[in-house]
Motif scaffolding. Structure first.
Motif, mmCIF file in Angstrom:
data_model
loop_
_atom_site.group_PDB
_atom_site.id
_atom_site.type_symbol
_atom_site.label_atom_id
_atom_site.label_comp_id
_atom_site.label_asym_id
_atom_site.label_seq_id
_atom_site.Cartn_x
_atom_site.Cartn_y
_atom_site.Cartn_z
ATOM 1 N N MET A 140 -8.339 -27.053 31.253
ATOM 2 C CA MET A 140 -9.094 -25.813 31.423
ATOM 3 C C MET A 140 -10.461 -25.934 30.750
ATOM 4 N N THR A 141 -11.491 -25.525 31.439
ATOM 5 C CA THR A 141 -12.846 -25.540 30.880
ATOM 6 C C THR A 141 -13.071 -24.289 30.039
ATOM 7 N N ILE A 142 -13.557 -24.467 28.830
ATOM 8 C CA ILE A 142 -13.773 -23.315 27.957
ATOM 9 C C ILE A 142 -15.239 -23.116 27.583
ATOM 10 N N ALA A 143 -16.116 -24.011 28.050
ATOM 11 C CA ALA A 143 -17.538 -23.872 27.726
ATOM 12 C C ALA A 143 -18.347 -24.816 28.596
ATOM 13 N N PRO A 144 -19.602 -24.456 28.900
ATOM 14 C CA PRO A 144 -20.486 -25.410 29.574
ATOM 15 C C PRO A 144 -20.812 -26.560 28.639
ATOM 16 N N ASP A 145 -21.247 -27.659 29.205
ATOM 17 C CA ASP A 145 -21.596 -28.833 28.413
ATOM 18 C C ASP A 145 -22.939 -28.590 27.732
ATOM 19 N N ARG A 146 -22.919 -28.430 26.430
ATOM 20 C CA ARG A 146 -24.145 -28.125 25.686
ATOM 21 C C ARG A 146 -25.101 -29.304 25.629
ATOM 22 N N ASN A 147 -24.633 -30.481 26.053
ATOM 23 C CA ASN A 147 -25.472 -31.668 26.010
ATOM 24 C C ASN A 147 -26.134 -31.983 27.346
ATOM 25 N N LYS A 148 -25.942 -31.107 28.328
ATOM 26 C CA LYS A 148 -26.588 -31.285 29.620
ATOM 27 C C LYS A 148 -27.880 -30.483 29.677
ATOM 28 N N LEU A 149 -28.873 -31.018 30.342
ATOM 29 C CA LEU A 149 -30.127 -30.281 30.493
ATOM 30 C C LEU A 149 -29.911 -29.036 31.342
ATOM 31 N N TRP A 189 -19.365 -20.158 15.598
ATOM 32 C CA TRP A 189 -17.959 -20.401 15.949
ATOM 33 C C TRP A 189 -17.853 -21.662 16.809
ATOM 34 N N ASP A 190 -16.631 -22.232 16.814
ATOM 35 C CA ASP A 190 -16.403 -23.352 17.725
ATOM 36 C C ASP A 190 -16.195 -22.827 19.146
ATOM 37 N N GLU A 191 -16.208 -23.736 20.108
ATOM 38 C CA GLU A 191 -16.135 -23.342 21.515
ATOM 39 C C GLU A 191 -14.860 -22.586 21.848
ATOM 40 N N LYS A 192 -13.758 -22.979 21.261
ATOM 41 C CA LYS A 192 -12.481 -22.319 21.550
ATOM 42 C C LYS A 192 -12.490 -20.873 21.079
ATOM 43 N N ARG A 193 -13.021 -20.641 19.888
ATOM 44 C CA ARG A 193 -13.033 -19.274 19.374
ATOM 45 C C ARG A 193 -13.979 -18.391 20.194
ATOM 46 N N PHE A 242 -14.682 -18.801 23.363
ATOM 47 C CA PHE A 242 -13.986 -18.565 24.634
ATOM 48 C C PHE A 242 -12.924 -17.471 24.490
ATOM 49 N N ASP A 243 -12.166 -17.518 23.412
ATOM 50 C CA ASP A 243 -11.082 -16.550 23.207
ATOM 51 C C ASP A 243 -11.605 -15.139 22.947
ATOM 52 N N HIS A 244 -12.862 -15.014 22.546
ATOM 53 C CA HIS A 244 -13.414 -13.701 22.184
ATOM 54 C C HIS A 244 -14.598 -13.293 23.068
ATOM 55 N N LEU A 245 -14.715 -13.917 24.225
ATOM 56 C CA LEU A 245 -15.844 -13.596 25.101
ATOM 57 C C LEU A 245 -15.916 -12.111 25.438
ATOM 58 N N GLU A 246 -14.783 -11.505 25.746
ATOM 59 C CA GLU A 246 -14.780 -10.091 26.114
ATOM 60 C C GLU A 246 -15.322 -9.223 24.988
ATOM 61 N N GLN A 247 -14.900 -9.512 23.752
ATOM 62 C CA GLN A 247 -15.401 -8.730 22.620
ATOM 63 C C GLN A 247 -16.890 -8.972 22.388
ATOM 64 N N LEU A 248 -17.322 -10.202 22.555
ATOM 65 C CA LEU A 248 -18.721 -10.526 22.291
ATOM 66 C C LEU A 248 -19.669 -9.813 23.246
#
Length: 216
Positions: free
Chosen positions: A1-10, A188-192, A194-200
């Motif tokens: 499962m993808t939880i974040a875009p690749d931060r190292n891509k342009l 936060w790390d990517e997992k956290r 992702f888990d709190h996107l709705e609240q953010l």
């Protein structure tokens, strides 16, 4: 499962070539960009972001530092310290740059106005065609309205606009802002995240904010 875009891509989304992660452009020694901070440009390529940093010369030593998760709209411009003229004489005219004998009044670095580094915090939104003047500090979570010129520091979680930019309002209550600054969700790390996107993206109450702080 993808939880974040690749931060190292342009281009994190290959279907949208008008938005890029600035950090992944060729680096400059006097520019520091945080993860996930993007520049959007629908007129020119966002890869031309550095063209919007004006009068930025290594010999002056000033830096442009932008934090994480910032949103920079098309035409955002940073005026750096190299734009300043000497102001302690009868005129501000820069005779020296035209040579022909006038170079005898070339100012030293100490004689030029120097405002220091330009610092943009985390989670800052700079609207379209915003201009940031030398040495300005913009706090975490701030918003600058389109077409504004920012000549003085902006407090965290404050909305400013105009030319020169003035405070429009605070985004949150005086009780919430210190809690948000303590939360520092951008670290936060990517997992956290992702888990709190709705609240953010939707929560703005004290109780939930305190709960998030207690989870740390």
């Amino acid at each position: 499962m993808t939880i974040a875009p690749d931060r190292n891509k342009l281009y994190p989304n290959e279907n949208i070539k008008t938005v890029c992660y600035i950090k992944n452009l060729p680096s400059r020694s006097n520019v520091e960009i945080g993860d996930y901070t993007y520049y959007s440009d629908n007129t020119n390529s966002p890869e031309n972001f550095y063209d919007n940093i004006l009068h930025h010369y290594d010999f002056l030593g000033d830096k442009l530092i932008i934090g994480k998760f910032c949103a920079l709209a098309e035409g955002v411009t940073f005026i750096m310290n190299g734009a300043n003229h000497r102001m302690d004489g009868l005129t501000t005219y820069p005779f020296n740059i035209f040579a022909g004998g006038w170079e005898k009044v070339t100012p030293t670095i100490e004689q030029l106005p120097f405002k220091g580094d330009t610092l943009i915090g985390n989670d800052v939104w700079l609207g379209q065609h915003v201009t940031i003047m030398p040495g300005v500090k913009i706090g975490d979570g701030a918003i600058v309205a389109a077409n504004s010129t920012v000549v003085k520091n902006v407090e965290p979680y404050t909305i400013v606009g105009g030319n020169p930019a003035n405070v429009i309002k605070k985004r949150f209550s005086d009780e919430m802002i210190p809690l948000l600054l303590e939360l520092q969700w951008w670290n936060w790390d990517e997992k956290r995240i992702f888990d709190h996107l709705e609240q953010l993206v939707s929560v703005n109450d004290i109780a939930t904010l305190k709960k998030l702080l207690n989870e740390a």
